[in-house]
Design a protein around this motif. Structure first.
Motif, PDB file in Angstrom:
ATOM      1  N   ARG A  32       0.825  -1.211   0.000  1.00 29.63           N
ATOM      2  CA  ARG A  32       0.000   0.000   0.000  1.00 29.63           C
ATOM      3  C   ARG A  32       0.855   1.255   0.000  1.00 29.63           C
ATOM      4  O   ARG A  32       0.543   2.232  -0.681  1.00 29.63           O
ATOM      5  N   LEU A  33       1.968   1.240   0.756  1.00 29.89           N
ATOM      6  CA  LEU A  33       2.865   2.376   0.815  1.00 29.89           C
ATOM      7  C   LEU A  33       3.522   2.626  -0.543  1.00 29.89           C
ATOM      8  O   LEU A  33       3.584   3.761  -1.020  1.00 29.89           O
ATOM      9  N   VAL A  34       3.972   1.565  -1.195  1.00 28.04           N
ATOM     10  CA  VAL A  34       4.594   1.694  -2.518  1.00 28.04           C
ATOM     11  C   VAL A  34       3.586   2.224  -3.531  1.00 28.04           C
ATOM     12  O   VAL A  34       3.906   3.106  -4.340  1.00 28.04           O
ATOM     13  N   THR A  35       2.369   1.723  -3.488  1.00 27.51           N
ATOM     14  CA  THR A  35       1.329   2.184  -4.404  1.00 27.51           C
ATOM     15  C   THR A  35       0.996   3.658  -4.175  1.00 27.51           C
ATOM     16  O   THR A  35       0.842   4.419  -5.131  1.00 27.51           O
ATOM     17  N   THR A  36       0.910   4.067  -2.924  1.00 20.01           N
ATOM     18  CA  THR A  36       0.600   5.452  -2.596  1.00 20.01           C
ATOM     19  C   THR A  36       1.707   6.389  -3.059  1.00 20.01           C
ATOM     20  O   THR A  36       1.434   7.432  -3.661  1.00 20.01           O
ATOM     21  N   TRP A  40       1.536   9.432  -5.828  1.00 22.81           N
ATOM     22  CA  TRP A  40       1.956  10.793  -5.522  1.00 22.81           C
ATOM     23  C   TRP A  40       2.980  11.294  -6.536  1.00 22.81           C
ATOM     24  O   TRP A  40       2.924  12.441  -6.976  1.00 22.81           O
ATOM     25  N   ARG A  41       3.930  10.438  -6.898  1.00 24.82           N
ATOM     26  CA  ARG A  41       4.952  10.837  -7.882  1.00 24.82           C
ATOM     27  C   ARG A  41       4.320  11.105  -9.246  1.00 24.82           C
ATOM     28  O   ARG A  41       4.700  12.040  -9.943  1.00 24.82           O
ATOM     29  N   GLY A  73      -1.612  24.004  -9.012  1.00 27.31           N
ATOM     30  CA  GLY A  73      -1.302  24.531  -7.693  1.00 27.31           C
ATOM     31  C   GLY A  73      -1.739  23.635  -6.543  1.00 27.31           C
ATOM     32  O   GLY A  73      -1.462  23.937  -5.380  1.00 27.31           O
ATOM     33  N   MET A  74      -2.393  22.547  -6.852  1.00 27.68           N
ATOM     34  CA  MET A  74      -2.865  21.634  -5.803  1.00 27.68           C
ATOM     35  C   MET A  74      -1.700  20.812  -5.229  1.00 27.68           C
ATOM     36  O   MET A  74      -0.747  20.520  -5.943  1.00 27.68           O
ATOM     37  N   PRO A  75      -1.774  20.422  -3.962  1.00 30.14           N
ATOM     38  CA  PRO A  75      -0.719  19.565  -3.401  1.00 30.14           C
ATOM     39  C   PRO A  75      -0.781  18.149  -3.975  1.00 30.14           C
ATOM     40  O   PRO A  75      -1.816  17.700  -4.469  1.00 30.14           O
ATOM     41  N   PHE A  76       0.335  17.439  -3.888  1.00 35.51           N
ATOM     42  CA  PHE A  76       0.447  16.122  -4.520  1.00 35.51           C
ATOM     43  C   PHE A  76      -0.446  15.069  -3.894  1.00 35.51           C
ATOM     44  O   PHE A  76      -0.766  14.070  -4.521  1.00 35.51           O
ATOM     45  N   TRP A  77      -0.854  15.237  -2.669  1.00 37.38           N
ATOM     46  CA  TRP A  77      -1.657  14.201  -2.019  1.00 37.38           C
ATOM     47  C   TRP A  77      -3.134  14.276  -2.386  1.00 37.38           C
ATOM     48  O   TRP A  77      -3.895  13.375  -2.066  1.00 37.38           O
ATOM     49  N   ARG A  78      -3.561  15.320  -3.081  1.00 44.64           N
ATOM     50  CA  ARG A  78      -4.952  15.418  -3.519  1.00 44.64           C
ATOM     51  C   ARG A  78      -5.111  14.814  -4.908  1.00 44.64           C
ATOM     52  O   ARG A  78      -4.263  14.968  -5.772  1.00 44.64           O
ATOM     53  N   LYS A  79      -6.251  14.176  -5.140  1.00 41.56           N
ATOM     54  CA  LYS A  79      -6.517  13.552  -6.433  1.00 41.56           C
ATOM     55  C   LYS A  79      -6.688  14.610  -7.501  1.00 41.56           C
ATOM     56  O   LYS A  79      -7.084  15.735  -7.225  1.00 41.56           O
TER      57      LYS A  79
END
Length: 84
Positions: A32-36, A40-41, A73-79
């Motif tokens: 899950r961490l690798v997928t997340t 993000w990248r 301008g949105m942060p990377f953690w937002r879809k």
């Protein structure tokens, strides 16, 4: 074939269902961490490319400049949102 015999076939089929076939195994914390992080990248790269596009390229893609500026301008953690 009667109605009663068809019900019996359905019930007998359910006897052979195993728990492994019903519920897939849950991914591990590492998976899950690798997928997340990969998501993000990808979002970061997509937003960086979107910010570098000129007005003509945006128009050809059907994206308004305002939507591109907002999304980049949105942060990377937002879809990613709708760009049209």
């Amino acid at each position: 074939m009667s109605f009663q015999s068809r019900d019996r076939l359905i019930i007998e089929q359910n006897l052979f269902v195993t728990p492994a076939a019903v519920a897939p195994p849950q991914p591990s914390l590492r998976q899950r961490l690798v997928t997340t992080i990969a998501a993000w990248r990808e979002r970061t790269a997509a937003r960086r490319c979107l910010a570098q596009m000129d007005a003509r390229s945006l128009r050809e893609a059907g994206i308004s400049p305002a939507a591109a500026a907002y999304e980049s301008g949105m942060p990377f953690w937002r879809k990613m949102g709708e760009l049209r």
